[in-house]
Scaffold this motif. Sequence first.
Motif, PDB file in Angstrom:
ATOM      1  N   CYS A 182       0.853  -1.189   0.000  1.00 13.16           N
ATOM      2  CA  CYS A 182       0.000   0.000   0.000  1.00 13.16           C
ATOM      3  C   CYS A 182       0.890   1.239   0.000  1.00 13.16           C
ATOM      4  CB  CYS A 182      -0.846  -0.046   1.263  1.00 13.16           C
ATOM      5  SG  CYS A 182      -1.975   1.328   1.476  1.00 13.16           S
ATOM      6  N   HIS A 240      -0.837  -5.146   5.248  1.00 11.21           N
ATOM      7  CA  HIS A 240      -2.230  -5.223   5.721  1.00 11.21           C
ATOM      8  C   HIS A 240      -3.219  -5.549   4.598  1.00 11.21           C
ATOM      9  CE1 HIS A 240      -1.650  -1.009   4.485  1.00 11.21           C
ATOM     10  NE2 HIS A 240      -2.885  -1.106   4.062  1.00 11.21           N
ATOM     11  N   GLU A 241      -2.719  -5.764   3.374  1.00  6.03           N
ATOM     12  CA  GLU A 241      -3.631  -6.069   2.253  1.00  6.03           C
ATOM     13  C   GLU A 241      -3.303  -7.473   1.759  1.00  6.03           C
ATOM     14  OE1 GLU A 241      -3.077  -3.031  -0.712  1.00  6.03           O
ATOM     15  OE2 GLU A 241      -3.689  -1.434   0.635  1.00  6.03           O
ATOM     16  N   SER A 250       0.507   3.564   1.942  1.00  2.29           N
ATOM     17  CA  SER A 250       0.766   3.845   3.361  1.00  2.29           C
ATOM     18  C   SER A 250       1.970   3.020   3.853  1.00  2.29           C
ATOM     19  CB  SER A 250      -0.474   3.562   4.217  1.00  2.29           C
ATOM     20  OG  SER A 250      -0.740   2.175   4.277  1.00  2.29           O
ATOM     21  N   GLU A 309      -8.824  -5.234   0.560  1.00  2.19           N
ATOM     22  CA  GLU A 309      -8.834  -4.070   1.457  1.00  2.19           C
ATOM     23  C   GLU A 309      -9.021  -2.760   0.692  1.00  2.19           C
ATOM     24  OE1 GLU A 309      -7.366  -0.922   4.228  1.00  2.19           O
ATOM     25  OE2 GLU A 309      -6.427  -1.557   2.374  1.00  2.19           O
ATOM     26  N   ARG A 338      -0.965  -1.253  -8.123  1.00  2.00           N
ATOM     27  CA  ARG A 338      -0.471  -1.978  -6.952  1.00  2.00           C
ATOM     28  C   ARG A 338       0.764  -2.821  -7.254  1.00  2.00           C
ATOM     29  NH1 ARG A 338      -2.352   0.795  -3.722  1.00  2.00           N
ATOM     30  NH2 ARG A 338      -3.541   0.249  -1.890  1.00  2.00           N
TER      31      ARG A 338
END
Length: 356
Positions: A37, A58-59, A39, A143, A336
Motif C-alpha cells: 500500500c 495489511h492487504e 501507506s 482491502e 499496486r
Amino acid sequence: MKILNLHGVGNLVYEDREIPEPGENEVLLKVMACGICSSDESRVMETGTYHFPTVPGHEFAGQVVGLGEGCDPALMNRKASVFPLLPCFECEACRQKSYATCTNYKYFGSRNDGAYAEYLVVPAWNLNLLDDSVPYTTGALSEPAAVAHHAAVMSGVKKGDRALVIGTGTIGLLIAAFCQIKGAEVYIAGRRQESLDFAASFGFRTINIRKLRDEVNELTNGRRMDVTFEAVGSNLSLEGAIMSTRSGGTVLVMGNPKGDEALPKDVYWKILRWQLRLQGTWNSAFRAEGDDWKEVAEIMKEGSFPFERLITRKYLLSEGDEAFRFLQDKSVPKSRLMFVMHEEADRLKKEREARQ
Ligand SMILES: [Zn+2]
Ligand SMILES: [Zn+2]
C-alpha cells in the motif's frame, strides 16, 4: 518461515521466524499474496511504524491451514482475505458495529506484525471468505477494494448518474469500477497521460485535470456531474471537484490531505449556492450492515471487473528492497505492487522464466 521485518526506517530485513501457533478462535493463514500500500511506502521509507521491529503488510489473502480451539472446522483450507483492523469490541463505536472507527484498535502491519510473512495468525472473526475461483492475488486487493466500495456507497451514486473520480490511483480506479457496476456513466480525471490511458483501458472516459472545468462542461453539455469523488487530497482537486458537480449534487471527499485545505471564496460560494452535499468516507464496513467486504467478495466471484490488471508488478518476499525502490521511482506510473508467496511465488518464477 520467511518474513520481511522492518527494523528501522528504510531497513527492511528478510529473515527467519518460527511459524506461529493459532490460539483460541484464531486460525493460521498461509499468506499467498500481500499488496504494498502507499501507506506502507511512508511507513517503511519515511515515518516508521509504532515500534521496531514490525512486519508490515495489511492487504493480504491466503489459505486457512490451521485452526485454534473453538474455530469452525469448515474454515479449514478455505481461501480468505482479512479485515486488517483488530477492534477492541468494547468502545461505543464497536458496540454500534462501526469497527473501522474503534477508538482502541490494533492493526496488522502497523501496530501489530502484518503479512509480509509466509504465515500469519489471525482471529477467525477477521476472515473474509472468498470463492475458490478468486485468485489469491485478486483477493489481496480486498482491502483497497472495500475502502473504494464504501466510498461509492457513501456517495449514494446510482444507475444513470454521471460520476467523476478525480485521481487515477488504485483506489480511484476501484471507485470508478464500482460506480460503473452500479450503472453510472463514469469519468476519471488525472494528470499523467499514461495514467489516463490506463484508466481508459478499463472503459472509463478520461479527462485531463488541467482542463477539468472546460472538459466537464463540454462533455456534460454544461450539466456537470451528479457525484464527484475527490481522491487526491489537494486544494486544487477539491476545488475542481466542487466546480464539476451539479446543483444539488454530491462531492465525496476521501483523499488524504497533504496540508491545510483552503478554498477561494467564489468556489466556497458554490457549495452554498448550488446546495452541494459534502460527504466524507472512512475505511469500510465489515461484519455490519452494508458489509463492503462481502460485496467485494461477491463482485470478485462474478468476475465483472479485471482486478488482476491493477497489479503492476509482483515480487518475491526476498525482493523487498527492489520492490520499494521501484515504488519510490515516481517516473513510472504504477498501480499496486504485490508480494507473492508459496504456490503464487512458484507461479511468478515460472512466468519470469517464460518471459526470458
Ligand atoms: Zn492500504
Ligand atoms: Zn472498539
